[in-house]
Design a protein around this motif. Structure first.
Motif, PDB file in Angstrom:
ATOM      1  N   ASN A   1       0.818  11.606   5.310  1.00  0.00           N
ATOM      2  CA  ASN A   1       0.881  12.776   5.215  1.00  0.00           C
ATOM      3  C   ASN A   1       0.955  13.179   3.841  1.00  0.00           C
ATOM      4  N   ILE A   2       1.619  12.387   2.915  1.00  0.00           N
ATOM      5  CA  ILE A   2       1.969  12.396   1.669  1.00  0.00           C
ATOM      6  C   ILE A   2       0.816  12.033   0.878  1.00  0.00           C
ATOM      7  N   ASP A   3      -0.027  10.985   1.192  1.00  0.00           N
ATOM      8  CA  ASP A   3      -1.142  10.519   0.568  1.00  0.00           C
ATOM      9  C   ASP A   3      -2.283  11.340   0.535  1.00  0.00           C
ATOM     10  N   ALA A   4      -2.480  11.963   1.912  1.00  0.00           N
ATOM     11  CA  ALA A   4      -3.481  13.030   1.887  1.00  0.00           C
ATOM     12  C   ALA A   4      -3.405  14.114   1.201  1.00  0.00           C
ATOM     13  N   ASN A   5      -2.185  14.675   0.861  1.00  0.00           N
ATOM     14  CA  ASN A   5      -1.861  15.842   0.385  1.00  0.00           C
ATOM     15  C   ASN A   5      -2.054  15.696  -1.220  1.00  0.00           C
ATOM     16  N   GLU A   6      -1.830  14.671  -1.612  1.00  0.00           N
ATOM     17  CA  GLU A   6      -1.764  13.981  -3.059  1.00  0.00           C
ATOM     18  C   GLU A   6      -3.526  14.236  -3.392  1.00  0.00           C
ATOM     19  N   LYS A   7      -4.123  13.368  -2.388  1.00  0.00           N
ATOM     20  CA  LYS A   7      -5.694  13.380  -2.742  1.00  0.00           C
ATOM     21  C   LYS A   7      -6.223  14.745  -2.452  1.00  0.00           C
ATOM     22  N   ARG A   8      -5.743  15.670  -1.744  1.00  0.00           N
ATOM     23  CA  ARG A   8      -6.368  16.822  -1.567  1.00  0.00           C
ATOM     24  C   ARG A   8      -6.085  17.717  -2.776  1.00  0.00           C
ATOM     25  N   GLU A   9      -4.887  17.567  -3.190  1.00  0.00           N
ATOM     26  CA  GLU A   9      -4.592  18.480  -4.656  1.00  0.00           C
ATOM     27  C   GLU A   9      -5.560  17.884  -5.901  1.00  0.00           C
ATOM     28  N   ILE A  10      -5.667  16.440  -5.954  1.00  0.00           N
ATOM     29  CA  ILE A  10      -6.692  16.156  -6.910  1.00  0.00           C
ATOM     30  C   ILE A  10      -8.118  16.532  -6.667  1.00  0.00           C
ATOM     31  N   LEU A  11      -8.632  16.499  -5.333  1.00  0.00           N
ATOM     32  CA  LEU A  11      -9.813  16.955  -5.188  1.00  0.00           C
ATOM     33  C   LEU A  11     -10.232  18.259  -5.391  1.00  0.00           C
ATOM     34  N   ARG A  12      -8.961  19.122  -5.123  1.00  0.00           N
ATOM     35  CA  ARG A  12      -9.171  20.681  -5.452  1.00  0.00           C
ATOM     36  C   ARG A  12      -9.018  20.896  -6.779  1.00  0.00           C
ATOM     37  N   GLU A  13      -8.398  20.031  -7.552  1.00  0.00           N
ATOM     38  CA  GLU A  13      -8.370  20.297  -9.178  1.00  0.00           C
ATOM     39  C   GLU A  13      -9.888  19.881  -9.655  1.00  0.00           C
ATOM     40  N   GLU A  14     -10.264  18.845  -9.099  1.00  0.00           N
ATOM     41  CA  GLU A  14     -11.804  18.474  -9.847  1.00  0.00           C
ATOM     42  C   GLU A  14     -12.806  19.424  -9.475  1.00  0.00           C
ATOM     43  N   ILE A  15     -12.718  20.291  -8.055  1.00  0.00           N
ATOM     44  CA  ILE A  15     -13.569  21.066  -7.668  1.00  0.00           C
ATOM     45  C   ILE A  15     -13.363  22.434  -8.517  1.00  0.00           C
ATOM     46  N   GLU A  16     -12.276  22.690  -8.770  1.00  0.00           N
ATOM     47  CA  GLU A  16     -12.012  23.895  -9.639  1.00  0.00           C
ATOM     48  C   GLU A  16     -12.495  23.560 -11.073  1.00  0.00           C
ATOM     49  N   ARG A  17     -12.036  22.384 -11.815  1.00  0.00           N
ATOM     50  CA  ARG A  17     -12.750  22.008 -12.882  1.00  0.00           C
ATOM     51  C   ARG A  17     -14.361  21.997 -12.977  1.00  0.00           C
TER      52      ARG A  17
ATOM     53  N   ARG B   1       0.786  -1.190   0.164  1.00  0.00           N
ATOM     54  CA  ARG B   1      -0.050   0.018  -0.004  1.00  0.00           C
ATOM     55  C   ARG B   1       0.807   1.181  -0.086  1.00  0.00           C
ATOM     56  N   ILE B   2       1.980   1.263   0.784  1.00  0.00           N
ATOM     57  CA  ILE B   2       2.932   2.353   0.618  1.00  0.00           C
ATOM     58  C   ILE B   2       3.351   2.433  -0.681  1.00  0.00           C
ATOM     59  N   ILE B   3       3.772   1.305  -1.480  1.00  0.00           N
ATOM     60  CA  ILE B   3       4.704   1.438  -2.918  1.00  0.00           C
ATOM     61  C   ILE B   3       3.369   2.045  -3.749  1.00  0.00           C
ATOM     62  N   VAL B   4       2.173   1.990  -3.401  1.00  0.00           N
ATOM     63  CA  VAL B   4       1.079   2.266  -4.536  1.00  0.00           C
ATOM     64  C   VAL B   4       1.025   3.830  -4.169  1.00  0.00           C
ATOM     65  N   VAL B   5       0.994   4.219  -2.978  1.00  0.00           N
ATOM     66  CA  VAL B   5       0.983   5.768  -2.682  1.00  0.00           C
ATOM     67  C   VAL B   5       2.196   6.265  -3.501  1.00  0.00           C
ATOM     68  N   GLY B   6       3.411   5.742  -3.337  1.00  0.00           N
ATOM     69  CA  GLY B   6       4.506   6.264  -4.245  1.00  0.00           C
ATOM     70  C   GLY B   6       4.511   6.203  -5.524  1.00  0.00           C
ATOM     71  N   ILE B   7       4.037   5.366  -6.275  1.00  0.00           N
ATOM     72  CA  ILE B   7       3.658   5.197  -7.654  1.00  0.00           C
ATOM     73  C   ILE B   7       2.353   6.194  -7.977  1.00  0.00           C
ATOM     74  N   ARG B   8       1.710   6.382  -7.260  1.00  0.00           N
ATOM     75  CA  ARG B   8       0.462   7.228  -7.567  1.00  0.00           C
ATOM     76  C   ARG B   8       0.683   8.887  -7.380  1.00  0.00           C
ATOM     77  N   ALA B   9       1.855   8.876  -6.651  1.00  0.00           N
ATOM     78  CA  ALA B   9       2.062  10.515  -6.336  1.00  0.00           C
ATOM     79  C   ALA B   9       2.599  11.131  -7.408  1.00  0.00           C
ATOM     80  N   ARG B  10       2.220  12.361  -7.740  1.00  0.00           N
ATOM     81  CA  ARG B  10       2.456  13.244  -8.664  1.00  0.00           C
ATOM     82  C   ARG B  10       3.590  14.185  -8.436  1.00  0.00           C
ATOM     83  N   ASN B  11       3.731  14.310  -7.284  1.00  0.00           N
ATOM     84  CA  ASN B  11       4.974  15.259  -6.952  1.00  0.00           C
ATOM     85  C   ASN B  11       6.291  14.187  -6.556  1.00  0.00           C
ATOM     86  N   THR B  12       7.158  14.788  -7.249  1.00  0.00           N
ATOM     87  CA  THR B  12       8.548  13.959  -7.124  1.00  0.00           C
ATOM     88  C   THR B  12       9.363  13.540  -5.684  1.00  0.00           C
ATOM     89  N   PHE B  13       9.158  14.499  -4.930  1.00  0.00           N
ATOM     90  CA  PHE B  13       9.557  14.379  -3.312  1.00  0.00           C
ATOM     91  C   PHE B  13       8.748  13.427  -2.919  1.00  0.00           C
TER      92      PHE B  13
END
Length: 408
Positions: free
Chosen positions: A384-400, A316-328
Motif C-alpha cells: 500500500n505504501i509503495d503504491a501510494n508513493e508511486k501514485r504521488e510521483i505520477l500525479r506530480e509528473e502529470i501535473e508538471r 525490496r521492502i528496505i528499498v521502498v522505505g528508503i525511497r518513500a518521501r513520507n516519513t510515516f
C-alpha cells in the motif's frame, strides 16, 4: 486524474511473498505429518489449518492494499490497536500455558497469540508517533523524543506504552518475542531521524546486558541462577548455548538435535520428507526448529536458496522505505523489514548456536497461523505504501506535464 492502485502493485515484493508462502505450506506438511501419523491423526490437518490462515492473509492483503493510508495513520485507529493488544495480552494470562508460557488465547479449535501481532502493532505505533514530530527531531535530535524530560509525564508517551507492552510480553514469560519487540523498538528509534550515536549507545547497552547475564551464568553456574524466580528457564537456555552436549537429555536436547539435523543434511539434504530428527528426536521441529529440518531435508544449498528469496524480499521492502518521501511511510516500511530480518536472525542464530535459543519461529516456514497472518499484514502495508508513493510521483509528473503544455 485518478490513478488506479491495481496498476502500481509491486510484484518484486508480492511474488517472493507468494513463493515463500507456498514453500512454507510444503514445509509445514513435511514437519508435521510424521508426528500426526504416529498419533493416529489426520496428517493433513496442520497444513489445512495453515492454508486457512493463508487464505485469510490473502484477503487481508487485498483489503489493506485498497485502504487509504490516511485511515491507517489515524491516531484513533493506531491507539485502538494498542488498547486491543493490552487487553489481549492481559487476557492471555488466564489461559493455559503452552511450553511454559501464557501467550495463547484459544477459542475452540482456533488459537491467537497476541505477542505475534504486537510485533507489527509496535512498529505501527512508533512510526505514527515519530512521524508527527519530525520537525522537532531535526532541530532537537533525541531530546524531541523525550520532550526534554528524562521520565515521561503522561500515559500516551511512547516510552510508557512501549515499556508496558514489552513488560506484558516478558511477564508471560515469552523471552523470544520480547527480544524481537525490544530490538524493533531500537530500530524504530534509529530510523526516526535521531543521531546515529544513539543507536550505538542502545546496541552497546544490549550487548553489555547479554554479556552480563552470560557471565553470571558462567561464574555461578546454571543450577544457582536457575533458582532465581522468573529467569530460571532463561538460564537453562543460556546453559545449552555454552555446551548443549553437557546436558543432552535436558536443557541441551533441542540444540544438540538441531546440530544433528543440520549435519545429516549436508550440501544436498536427505530429500523432502526424509528427515530423521523430526520423528520424535527434535522437539518443536514444526515451529522453532523448522529451519533445522529444512537444512536436513533440502541441504545447505536448498536452505540457502530459501534464505536468498527471503533476503531479497527484505531488501525490496528496505528499498521502498528508503525511497518513500513520507516519513510515516518510510519508517513503517523500514520497521517491517527490520521485523523480518530480526526474526530470521534470531531463529537461525538460535538453531545454529550462534546465540541462545529464544523460541522464535522462522518466517513463513514454521507452523503458526498468527505468525503468517501478521507477516502478510506487514506485506500489505508495504504494498500500500509503495503504491501510494508511486501514485504521488505520477500525479506530480502529470501535473508538471500539463503545466508545461499550458505554458507552450
Amino acid at each position: 486524474m485518478k490513478i488506479d492502485k491495481r496498476h502500481l502493485l509491486n510484484y518484486s515484493i508480492l511474488i517472493p511473498y507468494l513463493i515463500l508462502s507456498v514453500v512454507g505450506l510444503i514445509i509445514v506438511y513435511s514437519t508435521t505429518s510424521a508426528n500426526q501419523i504416529q498419533r493416529g491423526a489426520n496428517p493433513f490437518r496442520p497444513v489445512i489449518s495453515q492454508s486457512a490462515f493463508w487464505i485469510v492473509s490473502l484477503a487481508a492483503i487485498f483489503i489493506i492494499y485498497r485502504m487509504r493510508l490516511s485511515f491507517l495513520r489515524s491516531s484513533q485507529v493506531v491507539m485502538g490497536a494498542i488498547w486491543v493488544e493490552i487487553i489481549l495480552l492481559i487476557a492471555s494470562r488466564f489461559f493455559p500455558t503452552v511450553n511454559g508460557a501464557h501467550g495463547w488465547i484459544t477459542f475452540g479449535g482456533l488459537s491467537l497469540q497476541p505477542a505475534e501481532y504486537l510485533k507489527l502493532v509496535i512498529i505501527w505505533f512508533l512510526a505514527h508517533k515519530f512521524a508527527r514530530i519530525q520537525g522537532d527531531i531535526r532541530t532537537y535530535d533525541y531530546q524531541a523524543l523525550t520532550k526534554g524530560h528524562f521520565l515521561p509525564h503522561h500515559f500516551n508517551d511512547w516510552r510508557v506504552v512501549s515499556v508496558l507492552l514489552l513488560g506484558l510480553v516478558a511477564s508471560l514469560p515469552d523471552l523470544g518475542n520480547a527480544t524481537i519487540i525490544g530490538l524493533e523498538i531500537i530500530i524504530m528509534i534509529t530510523v526516526s531521524g535521531i543521531g546515529f550515536r544513539w543507536f550505538s549507545v542502545a546496541l552497546t547497552g544490549l550487548v553489555a546486558g547479554a554479556g552480563a547475564l552470560l557471565g553470571t551464568i558462567a561464574i555461578f553456574g546454571v543450577d544457582v541462577v536457575s533458582n532465581i524466580p522468573g529467569i530460571g528457564y532463561v538460564a537453562k537456555r543460556f546453559s545449552a548455548f555454552f555446551n548443549p552436549f553437557e546436558d543432552v537429555t535436558n536443557a541441551g536436547h533441542q540444540l544438540a538435535n538441531s546440530y544433528y539435523a543440520m549435519s545429516n543434511g549436508g550440501w544436498l539434504g536427505l530429500g523432502l520428507g526424509n528427515s530423521i530428527e523430526k520423528n520424535g528426536y527434535l522437539p518443536e521441529a514444526h515451529t522453532d526448529f523448522a529451519f533445522s529440518i529444512v537444512i536436513e531435508e533440502l541441504g545447505l544449498i536448498g536452505a540457502s536458496l530459501i534464505l536468498a528469496i527471503l533476503f531479497f524480499l527484505i531488501l525490496r521492502i528496505i528499498v521502498v522505505g528508503i525511497r518513500a518521501r513520507n516519513t510515516f511511510n518510510s519508517m513503517m516500511a523500514l520497521g517491517i523489514a527490520g521485523m523480518l530480518l530480526i526474526q530470521t536472525f534470531v531463529n537461525v542464530g538460535g538453531i545454529s548456536g550462534l546465540i541462545p535459543a529464544t523460541g522464535v519461529t522462522f518466517p513463513f516456514l514454521s507452523q503458526g497461523g498468527s505468525s503468517l497472518l501478521i507477516i502478510s499484514i506487514g506485506i500489505a502495508f508495504v504494498l500500500n505504501i509503495d503504491a501510494n508513493e508511486k501514485r504521488e510521483i505520477l500525479r506530480e509528473e502529470i501535473e508538471r506535464t500539463a503545466f508545461d503544455a499550458e505554458k507552450e
